[in-house]
Scaffold this motif. Structure first.
Motif, mmCIF file in Angstrom:
data_model
loop_
_atom_site.group_PDB
_atom_site.id
_atom_site.type_symbol
_atom_site.label_atom_id
_atom_site.label_comp_id
_atom_site.label_asym_id
_atom_site.label_seq_id
_atom_site.Cartn_x
_atom_site.Cartn_y
_atom_site.Cartn_z
ATOM 1 N N PHE A 34 0.848 -1.220 0.152
ATOM 2 C CA PHE A 34 0.054 0.187 -0.097
ATOM 3 C C PHE A 34 0.809 1.228 -0.045
ATOM 4 O O PHE A 34 1.847 1.336 0.704
ATOM 5 N N SER A 36 0.522 5.803 0.196
ATOM 6 C CA SER A 36 -0.261 6.796 0.351
ATOM 7 C C SER A 36 0.658 8.063 0.776
ATOM 8 O O SER A 36 1.719 7.906 1.141
ATOM 9 N N GLY A 39 1.940 8.542 3.633
ATOM 10 C CA GLY A 39 2.730 7.378 4.419
ATOM 11 C C GLY A 39 4.166 7.416 4.748
ATOM 12 O O GLY A 39 4.730 8.825 4.637
ATOM 13 N N CYS A 45 5.178 -2.452 3.984
ATOM 14 C CA CYS A 45 4.100 -1.790 3.047
ATOM 15 C C CYS A 45 2.821 -2.803 3.037
ATOM 16 O O CYS A 45 2.157 -2.647 2.129
ATOM 17 N N PRO A 48 -2.648 -1.598 5.202
ATOM 18 C CA PRO A 48 -3.042 -0.543 4.753
ATOM 19 C C PRO A 48 -3.018 0.731 5.756
ATOM 20 O O PRO A 48 -3.449 1.817 5.117
ATOM 21 N N ALA A 51 0.922 2.425 5.337
ATOM 22 C CA ALA A 51 1.170 2.694 4.101
ATOM 23 C C ALA A 51 2.521 3.296 3.613
ATOM 24 O O ALA A 51 2.958 4.094 4.757
ATOM 25 N N ALA A 71 -3.027 5.099 -2.997
ATOM 26 C CA ALA A 71 -4.175 5.937 -2.774
ATOM 27 C C ALA A 71 -4.261 7.309 -3.515
ATOM 28 O O ALA A 71 -3.393 7.726 -3.891
ATOM 29 N N ASN A 98 -8.607 4.426 -2.001
ATOM 30 C CA ASN A 98 -8.781 5.106 -0.955
ATOM 31 C C ASN A 98 -8.059 4.743 0.360
ATOM 32 O O ASN A 98 -8.534 3.646 0.837
ATOM 33 N N ARG A 99 -7.464 5.473 1.105
ATOM 34 C CA ARG A 99 -6.740 5.007 2.348
ATOM 35 C C ARG A 99 -7.880 4.888 3.377
ATOM 36 O O ARG A 99 -7.525 3.966 4.319
ATOM 37 N N HIS A 102 -9.349 1.565 3.489
ATOM 38 C CA HIS A 102 -8.294 0.655 3.596
ATOM 39 C C HIS A 102 -7.938 -0.180 2.315
ATOM 40 O O HIS A 102 -8.043 -1.293 2.109
ATOM 41 N N PHE A 103 -8.113 0.721 1.083
ATOM 42 C CA PHE A 103 -7.726 0.037 -0.162
ATOM 43 C C PHE A 103 -8.704 -1.040 -1.009
ATOM 44 O O PHE A 103 -8.365 -1.834 -1.469
ATOM 45 N N THR A 113 -5.688 9.413 -8.549
ATOM 46 C CA THR A 113 -4.349 9.207 -8.105
ATOM 47 C C THR A 113 -3.557 9.959 -9.390
ATOM 48 O O THR A 113 -3.343 9.150 -10.392
#
Length: 132
Positions: A34, A36, A39, A45, A48, A51, A71, A98-99, A102-103, A113
């Protein structure tokens, strides 16, 4: 009447091998990594909630068969290595997540993105992967 125990011995020997092969098949493959903008490039990684910050770092943590979910936010393509990671087939990189959920679902129209610095020849491919 005597029965041969050969089929039973074969079954006893084969069953543990099947379970062993199944455990190797699912050891670390098919995992998501993940990314973001909020992050940090630490760890694997693979959580979620924690990230990583950059796509390149996340791809380097991945194995063949994994995928990198990115994300919404802005990401800059600065090097040929960045472009290689984005367009490579070994570890697919997908945008539009979308983070906060939780993806779970890819929705590029809702979760833009944005990649900057992408050469024109790669724009269409990256759009198909969920990037703007």
């Amino acid at each position: 009447m005597r029965h041969s125990s050969a089929p039973l011995k074969l079954l006893v020997l084969t069953v543990p091998l099947l379970f062993s092969a199944a455990s190797f098949g699912h050891a670390e493959h098919d995992r998501a990594r993940f990314v973001s903008p909020t992050g940090a490039d630490t760890g694997r990684c693979d959580n979620p909630v924690r990230a990583c910050k950059t796509i390149a770092y996340a791809v380097r943590q991945a194995s063949k068969g994994d995928r990198v979910l990115v994300a919404e936010g802005r990401y800059r393509v600065e090097t040929d290595e960045d472009l290689f990671y984005l367009t490579g087939k070994l570890v697919p990189v997908l945008g539009g997540f979308n983070r906060f959920d939780h993806f779970l679902d890819q929705a590029p129209q809702v979760n833009p993105t944005i990649l900057t610095g992408v050469p024109a020849g790669y724009v269409e491919q990256l759009q198909h992967q969920g990037f703007v």
